[in-house]
Design a protein around this motif. Structure first.
Motif, PDB file in Angstrom:
ATOM      1  N   VAL A 397      -1.226  29.623   2.807  1.00 22.83           N
ATOM      2  CA  VAL A 397       0.002  29.718   3.608  1.00 22.83           C
ATOM      3  C   VAL A 397      -0.060  30.910   4.550  1.00 22.83           C
ATOM      4  CG1 VAL A 397       2.485  30.190   3.459  1.00 22.83           C
ATOM      5  CG2 VAL A 397       1.443  28.497   1.942  1.00 22.83           C
ATOM      6  N   TRP A 398      -0.502  32.066   4.042  1.00 20.93           N
ATOM      7  CA  TRP A 398      -0.606  33.251   4.899  1.00 20.93           C
ATOM      8  C   TRP A 398      -1.578  33.010   6.047  1.00 20.93           C
ATOM      9  CZ3 TRP A 398      -1.093  37.549   0.575  1.00 20.93           C
ATOM     10  CH2 TRP A 398       0.149  37.688  -0.055  1.00 20.93           C
ATOM     11  N   GLY A 399      -2.648  32.270   5.793  1.00 14.81           N
ATOM     12  CA  GLY A 399      -3.590  31.955   6.862  1.00 14.81           C
ATOM     13  C   GLY A 399      -2.944  31.127   7.957  1.00 14.81           C
ATOM     14  N   PHE A 400      -2.164  30.114   7.566  1.00 14.41           N
ATOM     15  CA  PHE A 400      -1.447  29.299   8.557  1.00 14.41           C
ATOM     16  C   PHE A 400      -0.438  30.148   9.333  1.00 14.41           C
ATOM     17  CE2 PHE A 400      -2.735  25.446   6.078  1.00 14.41           C
ATOM     18  CZ  PHE A 400      -3.244  24.732   7.139  1.00 14.41           C
ATOM     19  N   ILE A 401       0.223  31.077   8.645  1.00 13.82           N
ATOM     20  CA  ILE A 401       1.197  31.950   9.321  1.00 13.82           C
ATOM     21  C   ILE A 401       0.499  32.770  10.401  1.00 13.82           C
ATOM     22  CG2 ILE A 401       2.642  34.003   9.008  1.00 13.82           C
ATOM     23  CD1 ILE A 401       3.420  32.869   6.249  1.00 13.82           C
TER      24      ILE A 401
END
Length: 483
Positions: A397-401
């Protein structure tokens, strides 16, 4: 930009990302038919952000990190905390520019593609619902120890039913519960920090000096490998803080509230996590068996001869678990609601009544309870597989953010710079630093068998969701072309 009544109605449950409530504006707090309520206040958002930082992982789970890293756990928490600060700043920038119930899932869909929104959204939903199962199981175990007339899973059912009911009635119930849960957790950790500082200064106990920081193998008793293990143990402790940006879309002033909540969350991370770990490793030896078995906070309170320390912390941990359950039920239901409104799930889950997506709440609670039963019936197979599948979900999720923020920032600077009311520091340098740091943590997970297994399972789930997202995206394009 507020959506029209028709766009919010149940009949139009499947909508593109642009149909999410986005842009500046305030809500009335009174929902129309098929609309989410906007009854969360600024005090709710502030405490949701604060409570999201303080979980059972801090009170109990940090003991395993101390055992791995020794006193350098302070550095591990500081490094992972810096990463979370960067991620939350990026997410805050996007959420202030486009407040949306689906938060980063909506941003990923808009900036990367529908497949990315589906992958990030359902990955986060799975992480939250399985988190509900883990937290409910732990809470049930604590209560069963006090009141054994019900089995632990029976208490889990009681908790599930209670929070499902309260989340189905009104969003302000979630906000009020989180406000008071967070207030208790904050009071507990502030009291701990005050007592700890007094003890370090020699006011209520013999001042330990730096003996526990430099003795028993030194500040890094297990070397760089121990620090790496500590970083892996601490990085996941911050997961769930993203819920504040989901909740902001149901507040009375989304832009102002999410901006304030994200800004104040920064220093709280340093104070509560890094500060409390520094108190722990200063006051008690890092290799004291009580740190791992009883938890670092109980170990410190026992060391200072605080009466009933274990029971006091059991109550605090129970509150932290119930708070996390409540937050995860709320966050998972709103993420599911947002996804299905954008055509990425069963339409029925988008139905709204009384300002609440009740079927989404029930579905999220139901999946969580099924996971609890899996833990009772198949603890070493099905339940372990499920937990491994979301073991590294927050990093995905942090990567997508990070990717979505890099793309959105450049687009908004060209098209609508007035929407950038909260800006990422030193853009784009720190955005790239955050993305590379996420990739670095994923790489570090390959060094340990347990985390490597989680990486395999999470990678498999990510690949499956991405393939489903790509297939759905292509079907939608074909349908649009045929029309």
């Amino acid at each position: 930009m507020s959506p029209t009544r028709a766009a919010e109605s149940t009949a139009a449950a499947v909508e593109p990302a642009s149909a999410e409530p986005t842009g500046p504006g305030t809500g009335t707090g009174t929902p129309g038919e098929g609309q989410l309520s906007r009854s969360l206040k600024r005090r709710h958002l502030s405490m949701i952000a604060l409570g999201g930082v303080i979980g059972a992982g801090l009170f109990v789970g940090s003991g395993s990190g101390i055992a791995s890293a020794g006193p350098s756990i302070v550095v591990a928490f500081a490094l992972s905390g810096l990463l979370v600060m960067l991620v939350m700043r990026m997410l805050g920038e996007m959420s202030a520019a486009h407040p949306a119930t689906g938060s980063f899932s909506v941003h990923a869909e808009r900036e990367i593609g529908p497949w990315a929104g589906l992958t990030a959204g359902w990955m986060y939903w799975a992480m939250l619902t399985l988190g509900v199962a883990a937290e409910a199981t732990a809470a049930g175990g604590i209560i069963h120890g006090w009141l054994p007339f019900l089995p632990a899973w029976g208490w889990v059912l009681v908790f599930m039913a209670f929070f499902c009911l309260t989340n189905c009635t009104a969003v302000k119930n979630y906000g009020e519960f989180e406000f008071w849960f967070a207030a208790i957790k904050v009071a507990a950790i502030v009291a701990f920090l005050v007592v700890g500082v007094l003890a370090i200064c020699g006011v209520i106990d013999t001042a330990p000096g730096a003996s526990n920081l430099t003795g028993d193998g030194g500040f890094m008793p297990h070397g760089a490998g121990g620090l790496i293990s500590g970083i892996l143990a601490t990085a996941f402790a911050y997961g769930g803080l993203e819920t504040v940006t989901i909740a902001s879309a149901e507040s009375d002033d989304p832009v102002r509230n999410v901006t304030g909540a994200v800004r104040t969350a920064m220093w709280r991370i340093a104070l509560f996590y890094v500060g409390s770990m520094l108190v722990v490793v200063t006051l008690v030896p890092w290799n004291d068996p009580a740190v791992a078995t009883d938890g670092p906070y109980v170990a410190v309170l026992d060391h200072l001869h605080i009466p009933a320390a274990g029971q006091i912390m059991n109550v605090v941990v129970l509150i932290a678990l119930l708070s996390a359950m409540n937050a995860n039920i709320y966050g998972s239901s709103r993420m599911a609601y947002s996804l299905v409104r954008r055509g990425q799930g069963p339409r029925a889950l988008a139905r709204v009544s009384g300002g609440v997506p009740r079927l989404a709440v029930i579905a999220s609670c139901g999946f969580g309870f099924l996971a609890v039963l899996a833990g009772v019936l198949w603890p070493t197979t099905v339940f372990t597989w499920l937990m491994n599948m979301v073991g590294a979900a927050v990093l995905v999720v942090w990567g997508f953010i990070a990717v979505a923020q890099l793309r959105m920032r450049r687009r908004l600077e060209r098209e609508a710079p007035e929407r950038l009311v909260l800006r990422m520091w030193l853009f784009p340098v720190l955005s790239w630093v955050a993305l590379l740091a996420v990739l670095a943590v994923l790489a570090l997970m390959t060094l340990h068998q347990d985390t490597l297994t989680q990486l395999y399972f999470t990678g498999g789930l990510t690949a499956v969701l991405a393939l489903l997202g790509v297939a759905a995206q292509r079907r939608r394009k074909r349908s649009a072309a045929a029309a």
